[in-house]
Design a protein around this motif. Structure first.
Motif, PDB file in Angstrom:
ATOM      1  N   VAL A 321      -5.643  -7.450   0.442  1.00 13.32           N
ATOM      2  CA  VAL A 321      -4.922  -6.191   0.320  1.00 13.32           C
ATOM      3  C   VAL A 321      -3.898  -6.003   1.437  1.00 13.32           C
ATOM      4  O   VAL A 321      -2.745  -5.630   1.184  1.00 13.32           O
ATOM      5  CB  VAL A 321      -5.925  -5.024   0.281  1.00 13.32           C
ATOM      6  CG1 VAL A 321      -5.197  -3.698   0.416  1.00 13.32           C
ATOM      7  CG2 VAL A 321      -6.709  -5.055  -1.020  1.00 13.32           C
ATOM      8  N   VAL A 322      -4.290  -6.248   2.694  1.00 10.72           N
ATOM      9  CA  VAL A 322      -3.375  -6.016   3.811  1.00 10.72           C
ATOM     10  C   VAL A 322      -2.148  -6.923   3.702  1.00 10.72           C
ATOM     11  O   VAL A 322      -1.006  -6.483   3.859  1.00 10.72           O
ATOM     12  CB  VAL A 322      -4.096  -6.225   5.153  1.00 10.72           C
ATOM     13  CG1 VAL A 322      -3.114  -6.128   6.318  1.00 10.72           C
ATOM     14  CG2 VAL A 322      -5.199  -5.185   5.324  1.00 10.72           C
ATOM     15  N   THR A 323      -2.364  -8.203   3.400  1.00 13.10           N
ATOM     16  CA  THR A 323      -1.243  -9.131   3.258  1.00 13.10           C
ATOM     17  C   THR A 323      -0.362  -8.743   2.084  1.00 13.10           C
ATOM     18  O   THR A 323       0.870  -8.736   2.172  1.00 13.10           O
ATOM     19  CB  THR A 323      -1.764 -10.564   3.074  1.00 13.10           C
ATOM     20  OG1 THR A 323      -2.605 -10.908   4.166  1.00 13.10           O
ATOM     21  CG2 THR A 323      -0.623 -11.549   2.985  1.00 13.10           C
ATOM     22  N   SER A 324      -0.982  -8.407   0.972  1.00 11.35           N
ATOM     23  CA  SER A 324      -0.234  -8.042  -0.229  1.00 11.35           C
ATOM     24  C   SER A 324       0.656  -6.825   0.005  1.00 11.35           C
ATOM     25  O   SER A 324       1.855  -6.838  -0.300  1.00 11.35           O
ATOM     26  CB  SER A 324      -1.204  -7.769  -1.383  1.00 11.35           C
ATOM     27  OG  SER A 324      -0.529  -7.268  -2.508  1.00 11.35           O
ATOM     28  N   LEU A 325       0.079  -5.771   0.570  1.00 15.79           N
ATOM     29  CA  LEU A 325       0.871  -4.562   0.805  1.00 15.79           C
ATOM     30  C   LEU A 325       1.947  -4.798   1.866  1.00 15.79           C
ATOM     31  O   LEU A 325       3.061  -4.271   1.757  1.00 15.79           O
ATOM     32  CB  LEU A 325      -0.042  -3.417   1.234  1.00 15.79           C
ATOM     33  CG  LEU A 325      -0.929  -2.812   0.144  1.00 15.79           C
ATOM     34  CD1 LEU A 325      -1.637  -1.575   0.667  1.00 15.79           C
ATOM     35  CD2 LEU A 325      -0.119  -2.446  -1.081  1.00 15.79           C
ATOM     36  N   SER A 326       1.649  -5.582   2.895  1.00 14.00           N
ATOM     37  CA  SER A 326       2.642  -5.848   3.934  1.00 14.00           C
ATOM     38  C   SER A 326       3.858  -6.560   3.359  1.00 14.00           C
ATOM     39  O   SER A 326       5.006  -6.196   3.650  1.00 14.00           O
ATOM     40  CB  SER A 326       2.027  -6.689   5.055  1.00 14.00           C
ATOM     41  OG  SER A 326       0.964  -6.009   5.695  1.00 14.00           O
ATOM     42  N   LEU A 327       3.635  -7.582   2.531  1.00 12.82           N
ATOM     43  CA  LEU A 327       4.751  -8.340   1.966  1.00 12.82           C
ATOM     44  C   LEU A 327       5.585  -7.475   1.024  1.00 12.82           C
ATOM     45  O   LEU A 327       6.820  -7.479   1.084  1.00 12.82           O
ATOM     46  CB  LEU A 327       4.219  -9.568   1.228  1.00 12.82           C
ATOM     47  CG  LEU A 327       3.560 -10.640   2.108  1.00 12.82           C
ATOM     48  CD1 LEU A 327       2.939 -11.728   1.248  1.00 12.82           C
ATOM     49  CD2 LEU A 327       4.572 -11.248   3.060  1.00 12.82           C
ATOM     50  N   GLN A 328       4.918  -6.734   0.150  1.00 11.92           N
ATOM     51  CA  GLN A 328       5.652  -5.905  -0.797  1.00 11.92           C
ATOM     52  C   GLN A 328       6.360  -4.747  -0.083  1.00 11.92           C
ATOM     53  O   GLN A 328       7.455  -4.338  -0.486  1.00 11.92           O
ATOM     54  CB  GLN A 328       4.707  -5.372  -1.863  1.00 11.92           C
ATOM     55  CG  GLN A 328       4.092  -6.474  -2.726  1.00 11.92           C
ATOM     56  CD  GLN A 328       3.118  -5.925  -3.745  1.00 11.92           C
ATOM     57  OE1 GLN A 328       3.512  -5.435  -4.802  1.00 11.92           O
ATOM     58  NE2 GLN A 328       1.830  -5.996  -3.424  1.00 11.92           N
ATOM     59  N   ALA A 329       5.740  -4.227   0.974  1.00  9.81           N
ATOM     60  CA  ALA A 329       6.380  -3.158   1.735  1.00  9.81           C
ATOM     61  C   ALA A 329       7.621  -3.666   2.459  1.00  9.81           C
ATOM     62  O   ALA A 329       8.642  -2.976   2.526  1.00  9.81           O
ATOM     63  CB  ALA A 329       5.390  -2.560   2.734  1.00  9.81           C
ATOM     64  N   SER A 330       7.552  -4.881   3.004  1.00  4.72           N
ATOM     65  CA  SER A 330       8.690  -5.427   3.732  1.00  4.72           C
ATOM     66  C   SER A 330       9.899  -5.594   2.817  1.00  4.72           C
ATOM     67  O   SER A 330      11.043  -5.342   3.232  1.00  4.72           O
ATOM     68  CB  SER A 330       8.313  -6.774   4.353  1.00  4.72           C
ATOM     69  OG  SER A 330       9.402  -7.364   5.006  1.00  4.72           O
ATOM     70  N   VAL A 331       9.673  -6.033   1.581  1.00  7.60           N
ATOM     71  CA  VAL A 331      10.779  -6.196   0.638  1.00  7.60           C
ATOM     72  C   VAL A 331      11.487  -4.867   0.412  1.00  7.60           C
ATOM     73  O   VAL A 331      12.718  -4.818   0.226  1.00  7.60           O
ATOM     74  CB  VAL A 331      10.258  -6.773  -0.689  1.00  7.60           C
ATOM     75  CG1 VAL A 331      11.342  -6.779  -1.749  1.00  7.60           C
ATOM     76  CG2 VAL A 331       9.732  -8.185  -0.475  1.00  7.60           C
ATOM     77  N   ARG A 332      10.746  -3.774   0.464  1.00 11.22           N
ATOM     78  CA  ARG A 332      11.308  -2.444   0.208  1.00 11.22           C
ATOM     79  C   ARG A 332      11.747  -1.730   1.481  1.00 11.22           C
ATOM     80  O   ARG A 332      12.169  -0.580   1.427  1.00 11.22           O
ATOM     81  CB  ARG A 332      10.260  -1.591  -0.535  1.00 11.22           C
ATOM     82  CG  ARG A 332      10.072  -2.049  -1.966  1.00 11.22           C
ATOM     83  CD  ARG A 332       8.716  -1.687  -2.543  1.00 11.22           C
ATOM     84  NE  ARG A 332       8.634  -2.131  -3.916  1.00 11.22           N
ATOM     85  CZ  ARG A 332       8.388  -3.393  -4.280  1.00 11.22           C
ATOM     86  NH1 ARG A 332       8.209  -4.310  -3.346  1.00 11.22           N
ATOM     87  NH2 ARG A 332       8.349  -3.731  -5.548  1.00 11.22           N
TER      88      ARG A 332
END
Length: 606
Positions: A321-332
């Motif tokens: 979860v932490v990795t997934s949200l971090s990557l998707q958040a960075s794109v945005r």
């Protein structure tokens, strides 16, 4: 037209039924109650990151469900097995589609405005979820707020996701290092201030000693003067008085100058210390508010964000979860705020070596799946090391057959995957070295020469390497000669596959039998008039005959980390084939399908 009361009542009844139907479809189950826009106040806890039969979901759910007004939702691919005794009111949501059930809609199961993603083994801390929510609403830069679980604080990392280049880059966070440097600077500044005070006190002591010495000397002089007055005449007394007055005036002037200088120094030191204290207080205040990070690493954490933000992501509940949200958040462009607070962690016995290996394998599996979903082929770690997740010698290349000179990834706004570029570089270096060893006259052709002149490397969106050779030199290379003699592919000791291309009279060297990334070798020969030509033409606009004078003699250019043979005037050769300005004005191979201007400057192009 008049509307009768019966018609009006019927229309109202139909409108009410439609409204109730809409509400029932927008809520989980068959509840007809409409959901309030934006959700109701509060935080829903989601338990997502857990694995295997040794999880702690029941105790974690029990801890957080004890908080007043906090709903808890257990989310998994399938219901936890073996079955676990969950507390009353804790719901279980399966994400795996079943043919006999409606598609899973996790966003409909969360009614609150905020959601907290809690890792397995965390324990509730009274008031901390509320403080995280308040910090999220107060911080205009952050979209996600995090708090550690247990005594170990996660590392705060910088994060850059380059979708176009399939790459993620991590860097060490600046906040903690800045704090350490600030503490060191504070200590040095305090030491400097103490040294300045000591120096100032020493100067003042010296002045006091000087003043006392002067006073003693003055007293002795007075005694001597008195004796000389008794012995000498009035003229000598006058001279002595004048001399004493001059000495006293000079001493007073020196003391006044020193006092003025000391006052100025004291004011500057006080001002400097006030500034240092203000900066230290600002840093302490920032530290209490938390650190802004791109990603977290090294320890579990609870993440809190707005429900609408979570379910606006394409992969809202993908693990880890932490990795997934971090990557998707960075794109945005979202920021993550790491608070200094922490949730307690459960006291569990240390895992056995077998359990550690199983947990690590599960984490690696979920991470690989996540990166594959997000299209990430390369991770650059904070220490500079690289983790590759793309193709290799024993796997197929990352894209299929290229049509209309446009790989499929270009239509997605991406460039050549970095793993494919790495394989192309290795193949090019290998082929160029074998041709050089055999004495085969060769040179970079087409887009490969263009990349060498522009970058000293392969063009970032290119998918092969082109090399021209003299046809009469083909027998000099043992691998080309073997292919021509056997009429079938030949694999060399390094695993590169040499073959005759099916599309025409030229050769192709693949990265391996499995991975078909390749270098094309085009046999040219001179026809009368000194013009270089060949027997196979694939219809590319730049694929034209050219004067042999470009090859006599051959030159060299930097390419993929080596010096490669090239035409003696690369720029004029390229402009002869592509047209004027080709070096300064890059473009995709087929602009009618997609133009470079659609993607340049946009790391997240689609």
């Amino acid at each position: 037209m008049r509307i009768t009361p019966c018609q009006a009542a019927l229309a109202a009844a139909i409108a009410l039924n439609l409204l109730l139907l809409l509400c029932s479809r927008s809520a989980p189950g068959a509840s007809p109650r409409c959901r309030r826009p934006g959700g109701v106040p509060g935080v829903t806890v989601i338990l997502r990151d857990f694995d295997g039969p040794d999880h702690d979901v029941a105790a974690t759910a029990r801890s957080f469900s004890s908080l007043p007004g906090v709903p808890v939702l257990v989310v998994a691919e399938a219901s936890p097995y073996p079955p676990v005794p969950l507390p009353a009111g804790v719901a279980v949501l399966s994400l795996r589609p079943e043919p006999h059930r409606a598609p899973p809609r996790p966003e409909l199961a969360v009614r609150t405005r905020h959601v907290a993603l809690v890792p397995d083994g965390a324990r509730a801390a009274p008031g901390l979820l509320r403080r995280m929510r308040d910090a999220l609403e107060a911080d205009g830069d952050a979209k996600v707020v995090a708090a550690a679980v247990g005594r170990r604080r996660p590392r705060c990392l910088r994060l850059e996701v380059d979708v176009k280049k399939w790459t993620v880059r991590y860097g060490h966070g600046e906040r903690e290092s800045d704090w350490w440097r600030s503490d060191q600077n504070d200590q040095r500044n305090d030491q400097r201030g103490n040294e300045q005070n000591n120096q100032r006190n020493d100067r003042w002591d010296d002045q006091n000693d000087q003043w006392r010495d002067d006073q003693n000397d003055q007293w002795r002089d007075d005694q001597n003067d008195q004796w000389r007055d008794d012995q000498n005449d009035q003229w000598r007394e006058d001279q002595n008085d004048q001399w004493r007055e001059d000495q006293n005036d000079q001493w007073r002037d020196d003391q006044n100058d020193h006092n003025d200088q000391w006052t100025d120094d004291q004011w500057r030191d006080d001002q400097w210390r006030d500034d240092q204290n203000a900066q230290r207080n600002d840093r302490t205040s920032d530290r209490r508010r938390g650190d802004h990070c791109g990603a977290l690493d090294g320890a579990p954490a609870v993440l809190l964000l707005r429900t609408r933000d979570l379910f606006s992501l394409p992969f809202p509940l993908t693990r880890p979860v932490v990795t997934s949200l971090s990557l998707q958040a960075s794109v945005r462009g979202w920021r993550l705020l790491l608070l200094p607070d922490a949730f307690p962690a459960s006291r569990r016995p240390p895992p056995s070596p077998h359990e550690e290996r199983r947990a690590r394998a599960s984490l690696d599996r979920h991470r690989r799946t996540l990166l594959e979903q997000l299209g990430i082929k390369l991770e650059v770690l904070p220490d500079g090391r690289r983790r590759w997740h793309g193709c290799a010698k024993d796997t197929p290349r990352c894209f299929g057959t290229v049509r209309a000179q446009t790989p499929q990834y270009l239509l997605q706004g991406r460039w050549t995957p970095p793993c494919c570029l790495r394989a192309l570089r290795a193949t090019a270096r290998h082929v160029l070295a074998r041709l050089e060893e055999a004495g085969v006259r060769h040179w970079l052709e087409g887009g490969s020469l263009l990349g060498a002149v522009r970058l000293g490397d392969i063009i970032p969106w290119d998918y092969d390497v082109d090399v021209g050779i003299y046809r009469e030199d083909v027998p000099k290379c043992r691998w080309l000669a073997a292919v021509a003699a056997a009429g079938r592919p030949v694999e060399d000791p390094e695993g590169f596959l040499w073959e005759k291309a099916a599309e025409g009279e030229f050769f192709r060297v693949h990265f391996s039998r499995t991975n078909r990334l390749h270098v094309d070798l085009w046999p040219f020969y001179a026809r009368p008039g000194g013009v270089m030509t060949k027997d196979s033409w694939l219809g590319h606009p730049q694929d034209v005959e050219f004067p042999e004078r470009f090859l006599v003699p051959l030159g060299t250019v930097a390419f993929v980390g080596v010096r490669a043979r090239a035409p003696n005037d690369p720029r004029r050769f390229l402009e002869f084939k592509f047209g004027p300005g080709v070096v300064e004005n890059p473009e995709y191979p087929n602009p009618q399908v997609r133009r470079l201007a659609q993607d340049v400057g946009n790391k997240n192009a689609r």
